[in-house]
Design an enzyme around this catalytic site. Sequence first.
Site, PDB file in Angstrom:
ATOM      1  N   GLN A   1       7.530  10.376 -24.570  1.00  0.00           N
ATOM      2  CA  GLN A   1       6.549  10.997 -23.708  1.00  0.00           C
ATOM      3  C   GLN A   1       6.512  10.310 -22.356  1.00  0.00           C
ATOM      4  O   GLN A   1       6.469  10.948 -21.315  1.00  0.00           O
ATOM      5  CB  GLN A   1       5.175  10.918 -24.383  1.00  0.00           C
ATOM      6  CG  GLN A   1       4.190  11.872 -23.836  1.00  0.00           C
ATOM      7  CD  GLN A   1       4.726  13.282 -23.881  1.00  0.00           C
ATOM      8  OE1 GLN A   1       5.126  13.768 -24.926  1.00  0.00           O
ATOM      9  NE2 GLN A   1       4.789  13.940 -22.751  1.00  0.00           N
TER      10      GLN A   1
ATOM     11  N   HIS B   1       8.780  11.141 -19.323  1.00  0.00           N
ATOM     12  CA  HIS B   1       8.634  12.397 -18.570  1.00  0.00           C
ATOM     13  C   HIS B   1       8.128  12.163 -17.155  1.00  0.00           C
ATOM     14  O   HIS B   1       8.416  12.938 -16.244  1.00  0.00           O
ATOM     15  CB  HIS B   1       7.680  13.363 -19.280  1.00  0.00           C
ATOM     16  CG  HIS B   1       8.355  14.179 -20.333  1.00  0.00           C
ATOM     17  ND1 HIS B   1       9.425  14.985 -20.067  1.00  0.00           N
ATOM     18  CD2 HIS B   1       8.115  14.309 -21.660  1.00  0.00           C
ATOM     19  CE1 HIS B   1       9.809  15.580 -21.180  1.00  0.00           C
ATOM     20  NE2 HIS B   1       9.042  15.186 -22.164  1.00  0.00           N
TER      21      HIS B   1
ATOM     22  N   GLU C   1      -1.576  17.672 -26.365  1.00  0.00           N
ATOM     23  CA  GLU C   1      -0.469  18.633 -26.365  1.00  0.00           C
ATOM     24  C   GLU C   1       0.412  18.409 -27.615  1.00  0.00           C
ATOM     25  O   GLU C   1       0.657  19.324 -28.384  1.00  0.00           O
ATOM     26  CB  GLU C   1       0.350  18.440 -25.087  1.00  0.00           C
ATOM     27  CG  GLU C   1       1.511  19.402 -24.941  1.00  0.00           C
ATOM     28  CD  GLU C   1       2.435  18.996 -23.797  1.00  0.00           C
ATOM     29  OE1 GLU C   1       2.324  17.864 -23.285  1.00  0.00           O
ATOM     30  OE2 GLU C   1       3.304  19.823 -23.426  1.00  0.00           O
ATOM     31  N   HIS C   2       0.890  17.162 -27.789  1.00  0.00           N
ATOM     32  CA  HIS C   2       1.687  16.800 -28.966  1.00  0.00           C
ATOM     33  C   HIS C   2       0.868  15.832 -29.819  1.00  0.00           C
ATOM     34  O   HIS C   2       0.301  14.878 -29.287  1.00  0.00           O
ATOM     35  CB  HIS C   2       2.973  16.075 -28.562  1.00  0.00           C
ATOM     36  CG  HIS C   2       3.840  16.847 -27.616  1.00  0.00           C
ATOM     37  ND1 HIS C   2       3.806  16.668 -26.255  1.00  0.00           N
ATOM     38  CD2 HIS C   2       4.774  17.805 -27.843  1.00  0.00           C
ATOM     39  CE1 HIS C   2       4.685  17.479 -25.673  1.00  0.00           C
ATOM     40  NE2 HIS C   2       5.279  18.194 -26.603  1.00  0.00           N
TER      41      HIS C   2
ATOM     42  N   ASP D   1      10.899  19.455 -29.396  1.00  0.00           N
ATOM     43  CA  ASP D   1      11.274  19.705 -27.999  1.00  0.00           C
ATOM     44  C   ASP D   1      12.567  20.513 -27.914  1.00  0.00           C
ATOM     45  O   ASP D   1      12.784  21.246 -26.949  1.00  0.00           O
ATOM     46  CB  ASP D   1      11.480  18.373 -27.258  1.00  0.00           C
ATOM     47  CG  ASP D   1      10.169  17.663 -26.980  1.00  0.00           C
ATOM     48  OD1 ASP D   1       9.127  18.339 -26.968  1.00  0.00           O
ATOM     49  OD2 ASP D   1      10.197  16.434 -26.789  1.00  0.00           O
TER      50      ASP D   1
ATOM     51  N   HIS E   1     -22.304  59.989 -22.836  1.00  0.00           N
ATOM     52  CA  HIS E   1     -21.636  59.470 -24.038  1.00  0.00           C
ATOM     53  C   HIS E   1     -22.130  60.225 -25.275  1.00  0.00           C
ATOM     54  O   HIS E   1     -21.359  60.573 -26.151  1.00  0.00           O
ATOM     55  CB  HIS E   1     -21.933  57.974 -24.208  1.00  0.00           C
ATOM     56  CG  HIS E   1     -21.122  57.085 -23.319  1.00  0.00           C
ATOM     57  ND1 HIS E   1     -21.236  57.089 -21.961  1.00  0.00           N
ATOM     58  CD2 HIS E   1     -20.170  56.152 -23.607  1.00  0.00           C
ATOM     59  CE1 HIS E   1     -20.398  56.193 -21.449  1.00  0.00           C
ATOM     60  NE2 HIS E   1     -19.743  55.618 -22.427  1.00  0.00           N
TER      61      HIS E   1
END
Lengths: 430, 430
Positions: B255, B258, B322-323, B356, B415
């Site tokens: 991670q 990145h 996220e993960h 991934d 209606h």
Amino acid sequence: MKTLDWNQLSDAEQALALRRPALAQGGRDAQVADIINKVRAGGDATLLQLTRDLDKAERRSLRLSEQEIDAAAGRVSEELKAAIELAIGNISAFHRAQVPAPISLDTQPGVRCELHFQPIEKVGLYVPGGSAPLVSTVMMLAIPARLAGCERVVLCSPPPVNDAIVYTAKRCGVDAIYTLGGAQAVAAMAYGSETVTKVDKIFGPGNTWVTEAKRQVAADVEGAAIDMPAGPSEVLVIADESADAAFIASDLLSQAEHGPDSQVVLVTPSQDLAARVYQALAEQLAQLSRRDIAAQAIDNSLTLLCRDLEQAAAISNAYAPEHLIVQTEDPRALLPKLKNAGSIFLGAWTPESVGDYASGTNHTLPTYGYARTYSSLGLADYQRRYTVQELSPAGLQAIGPAVELLAATETLDAHKNAVSLRLAKLEKQQ
Amino acid sequence: MKTLDWNQLSDAEQALALRRPALAQGGRDAQVADIINKVRAGGDATLLQLTRDLDKAERRSLRLSEQEIDAAAGRVSEELKAAIELAIGNISAFHRAQVPAPISLDTQPGVRCELHFQPIEKVGLYVPGGSAPLVSTVMMLAIPARLAGCERVVLCSPPPVNDAIVYTAKRCGVDAIYTLGGAQAVAAMAYGSETVTKVDKIFGPGNTWVTEAKRQVAADVEGAAIDMPAGPSEVLVIADESADAAFIASDLLSQAEHGPDSQVVLVTPSQDLAARVYQALAEQLAQLSRRDIAAQAIDNSLTLLCRDLEQAAAISNAYAPEHLIVQTEDPRALLPKLKNAGSIFLGAWTPESVGDYASGTNHTLPTYGYARTYSSLGLADYQRRYTVQELSPAGLQAIGPAVELLAATETLDAHKNAVSLRLAKLEKQQ
């Protein structure tokens, strides 16, 4: 009603004919941001003050008490309760059918991939006030929330909250009813206060204040997600010679009475039918209590004469209507050609009103052209999907080398290393 | 890595510990709006000019020719092609399993309600450029588009587009590859140009220019919808005493590499494990090519010491990673307690890298806390749901009176009238 012959129009004129009017933004951005900031800073005290100033209502508590709820429920007629019960039954049946099954799959031996669903924890529903108590909105927003398994479902509606709304909310399992309207209601649900639960997602229609507030809180990760972008309500009717002109006129007027900005479009290959519909419109319009509003919307509305039903479908697909009514000799035959509609009503015995209230489908639909990419509201909007994976040692050995090479190609050493370390350990063990 | 003992923190300190850093917006709003306006006004000529100015690339056409594509494909190694093939197989299998079945249901006799699905017609994929060719991004975005049935799938990537990206795009059925990057690529796909197809929805990651452009085109109904809000990538690892510290360190570093803004969190009840992980981190970090980037992210990262695994799950749910990697003695036992994660990786043999690239799940995931309400990318994001209803005369007679009463309650005469007219006609016929 303006009539255009589709095949006499240039491409540009066709595009213009289907173009919706620009939305009046009202320049509310700054005013709404101000209300949101005040609510975040001042909590309940500010909310009570805003309710006093804007809704002219003096309340001690923002939340309806059990006594108030029971008293309101007691004032709702048994006849209305029975109608609500019928609608709840059908809406529940259709939304229960949408409860998804998780997926579990070995994409290859030892590589397990799963798709799971979880309810969104806390949701907030907004029900507009005004003269008409939108009982149907309560059902359409609250029933899927409960079926999806949301832990907490709260509802805001400006004071005084109509008895039928209170009853329906209670009956649909809403946990708390707050007497709050406008941007301050959205702010309260997005950020919470001493009394109001902070929610994860906000659902429901509203005026330009509510719409702008929803837009602003959705843009803030600390705020709340929202259901979908808003726009004026609209209907497109595809009809052929066989259709009952009075039925079509009544459907066009159902849409038109929502407001002068309602969009009403009739697409037909039959000039004769169009003429009969105009006649019926004039007759029915005279009878309506909201005839001034409806007449304005009808004035702005459009009849498109087309070559055949196939072309009618293409026009509808290009327009992407919120409601699409098909009154033709064989409506189901046209269904495979129809795209980009919020909800489709097939045949003479399926007026839009049934979907608005009681057939079982949701009446919260994408409008203003958003039906090209947005869905009609359903159980899925109250849940989220997430994935799970679990590899066995053999599974990792099978895909590990490919992962190493792909990670190396993307020059992500550490991604590769996370696999290499494990493969090395497995090799040593063997 | 900062270490905090969760149970020594006040509520406010706990909230602060899980708070993500504010996103640098870079004040790009006006610059991006300017690029978008230029592209809308100038089309291809502007796009070629921007590509010349910003990407320093001189091209005659924005679109890669078949010859260019074939030539690029010819330069990709057979070994890499085989790895791509393995990944495509698994990703296809998992996303094919997500193809939904339509629903058709009589909510009561004569009242048919249906849920249909349609592919979003045209989709645009954005694949960032730079030194690392993101082959996996191509697969993750294009495979579900094709399985969903989208009619046209186009891809933008800044020039020079890497051979492996070109090959993978072709292999995954992308219809057109444009050599366009940044805000101008997003603008081109959202509004179209002479060469670039206007799409309905845009998918994919990007830098702050791309992110801001996606935000702007999504806010315009004439623009395009987007996949999900963006944020820096992040991982949370739950581990107990039994975990392999070297594996965990490698996952944290995956991670961290990145970018310096990557969020890395370890939650463990074991102080001893934490110490072993720090040791392993120091050892592995020294070996990485991206060690400067990874070291910065690790410096900003966090270890939270907790009471037990149940508390670890609660912390993860509050953070909404996220993960989420679970390396405990019995990882699956913890699964029912885990919520609000983009994707979950169970056990020692399931590093994040497998998801991934090649396990089959999608690596496009909600980040920055959006995992509370947003889903991981799936087939559903390339389709939309809409409803259809069809009533028989008997069906309308059964629910009509309830619809009339509900419409009257909401003071919507027209209606009500749409139903009353039809019931009257049926009565006359009988």
